[in-house]
Motif scaffolding. Sequence first.
Motif, PDB file in Angstrom:
ATOM      1  N   ASN A 266       4.294   6.037 -11.682  1.00 41.72           N
ATOM      2  CA  ASN A 266       4.097   6.297 -13.118  1.00 41.72           C
ATOM      3  C   ASN A 266       5.432   6.445 -13.840  1.00 41.72           C
ATOM      4  O   ASN A 266       5.603   5.954 -14.968  1.00 41.72           O
ATOM      5  CB  ASN A 266       3.242   7.550 -13.316  1.00 41.72           C
TER       6      ASN A 266
ATOM      7  N   GLU B  42       2.524   8.329  -6.262  1.00 49.29           N
ATOM      8  CA  GLU B  42       1.807   8.126  -7.521  1.00 49.29           C
ATOM      9  C   GLU B  42       2.653   8.558  -8.708  1.00 49.29           C
ATOM     10  O   GLU B  42       2.712   7.866  -9.742  1.00 49.29           O
ATOM     11  CB  GLU B  42       0.485   8.897  -7.497  1.00 49.29           C
TER      12      GLU B  42
ATOM     13  N   HIS C 137       2.098  -3.249 -11.472  1.00 48.46           N
ATOM     14  CA  HIS C 137       0.652  -3.171 -11.583  1.00 48.46           C
ATOM     15  C   HIS C 137       0.054  -2.364 -10.437  1.00 48.46           C
ATOM     16  O   HIS C 137       0.558  -2.403  -9.307  1.00 48.46           O
ATOM     17  CB  HIS C 137       0.033  -4.565 -11.580  1.00 48.46           C
ATOM     18  N   THR C 138      -1.024  -1.659 -10.727  1.00 46.80           N
ATOM     19  CA  THR C 138      -1.805  -0.957  -9.713  1.00 46.80           C
ATOM     20  C   THR C 138      -2.999  -1.811  -9.333  1.00 46.80           C
ATOM     21  O   THR C 138      -3.727  -2.282 -10.192  1.00 46.80           O
ATOM     22  CB  THR C 138      -2.293   0.403 -10.241  1.00 46.80           C
ATOM     23  N   VAL C 139      -3.156  -2.037  -8.045  1.00 44.72           N
ATOM     24  CA  VAL C 139      -4.325  -2.755  -7.539  1.00 44.72           C
ATOM     25  C   VAL C 139      -5.268  -1.699  -6.989  1.00 44.72           C
ATOM     26  O   VAL C 139      -5.017  -1.138  -5.915  1.00 44.72           O
ATOM     27  CB  VAL C 139      -3.926  -3.775  -6.445  1.00 44.72           C
ATOM     28  N   ARG C 140      -6.301  -1.405  -7.724  1.00 44.93           N
ATOM     29  CA  ARG C 140      -7.165  -0.274  -7.409  1.00 44.93           C
ATOM     30  C   ARG C 140      -7.696  -0.338  -5.977  1.00 44.93           C
ATOM     31  O   ARG C 140      -8.233  -1.358  -5.547  1.00 44.93           O
ATOM     32  CB  ARG C 140      -8.334  -0.220  -8.388  1.00 44.93           C
ATOM     33  N   GLY C 141      -7.506   0.765  -5.262  1.00 41.21           N
ATOM     34  CA  GLY C 141      -7.993   0.862  -3.900  1.00 41.21           C
ATOM     35  C   GLY C 141      -7.125   0.176  -2.861  1.00 41.21           C
ATOM     36  O   GLY C 141      -7.421   0.244  -1.667  1.00 41.21           O
TER      37      GLY C 141
ATOM     38  N   ARG D  44       0.523 -10.126 -12.949  1.00 39.13           N
ATOM     39  CA  ARG D  44      -0.717  -9.374 -12.764  1.00 39.13           C
ATOM     40  C   ARG D  44      -1.610 -10.089 -11.749  1.00 39.13           C
ATOM     41  O   ARG D  44      -1.894 -11.277 -11.892  1.00 39.13           O
ATOM     42  CB  ARG D  44      -1.457  -9.231 -14.098  1.00 39.13           C
TER      43      ARG D  44
ATOM     44  N   TYR E  28       0.081  -1.345  -4.917  1.00 44.94           N
ATOM     45  CA  TYR E  28       0.846  -1.701  -6.110  1.00 44.94           C
ATOM     46  C   TYR E  28       1.526  -3.047  -5.902  1.00 44.94           C
ATOM     47  O   TYR E  28       1.780  -3.475  -4.770  1.00 44.94           O
ATOM     48  CB  TYR E  28       1.909  -0.648  -6.402  1.00 44.94           C
TER      49      TYR E  28
ATOM     50  N   SER F 148       0.827  -1.205   0.000  1.00 41.09           N
ATOM     51  CA  SER F 148       0.000   0.000   0.000  1.00 41.09           C
ATOM     52  C   SER F 148       0.856   1.247   0.000  1.00 41.09           C
ATOM     53  O   SER F 148       2.065   1.195   0.250  1.00 41.09           O
ATOM     54  CB  SER F 148      -0.903   0.003   1.236  1.00 41.09           C
TER      55      SER F 148
END
Length: 225
Positions: A196, A192, A212-216, A224, A219, A171
């Motif tokens: 990127n 962030e 990968h971004t794990v939404r909410g 994946r 990372y 997180s």
Amino acid sequence: MARLLVVEDQNALRNSLQKGLEEEGHTVFTAMTGVEAYTVASKEPLDAILLDLLLPDGDGLQTLRQLRHDGFAKPILIVTARDALQDRILGLDSGADDYLVKPFAFTELVARLRALLRRSTGGTETILRFDDLEINLLTRTVKRAGEEIDLTQRQYLLLEYLLRNKQQVVSREMIAREVWKASTATWTNVIEVLINQLRKKLEKPDLKPLLHTVRGVGYVLGDRP
């Protein structure tokens, strides 16, 4: 990333060393006297000590000898203005692992410290890898599919942390706390941006995505989720 104690009574230098070493990714404790240094070393699981010799409560060599006598086996790097050959010999004979004379370049301090830490851990881990991505911890070089990638200091520290925790979702809170020892609120936007930037540098059309971004949640560097 190591847990370090900086023993230095000059405020400006002590604060500068603490800031610089924390930016390198280390956890840094500080002390101004030999008594304070001994107290911290007795309570905290340290990986190394940077020790000045000219302390308000006496010669730092007394602290060095006491620590060694009581079983402190981790590296101790003397950082002092005493530059005579006899002083160096006495410091090393008293139990120091290395001796650095003031004034010094911070980059040399970091290099010497890195060498001491590497020797103290047996130098067993020098390369971190996942798939075709690798970090050389000694040279701090990063390669993807054999091609070297140029990273800033912050990008490198973030990538090293992600690679050490490969295949695990981390997180923003974990990154802020464990990489920069700061609050999430302070670092949210910076993290962030760095993520990127790393993604752009690591990923190419002919290579599979690794970051990968794990939404909410956060990372993950790995497959994946």
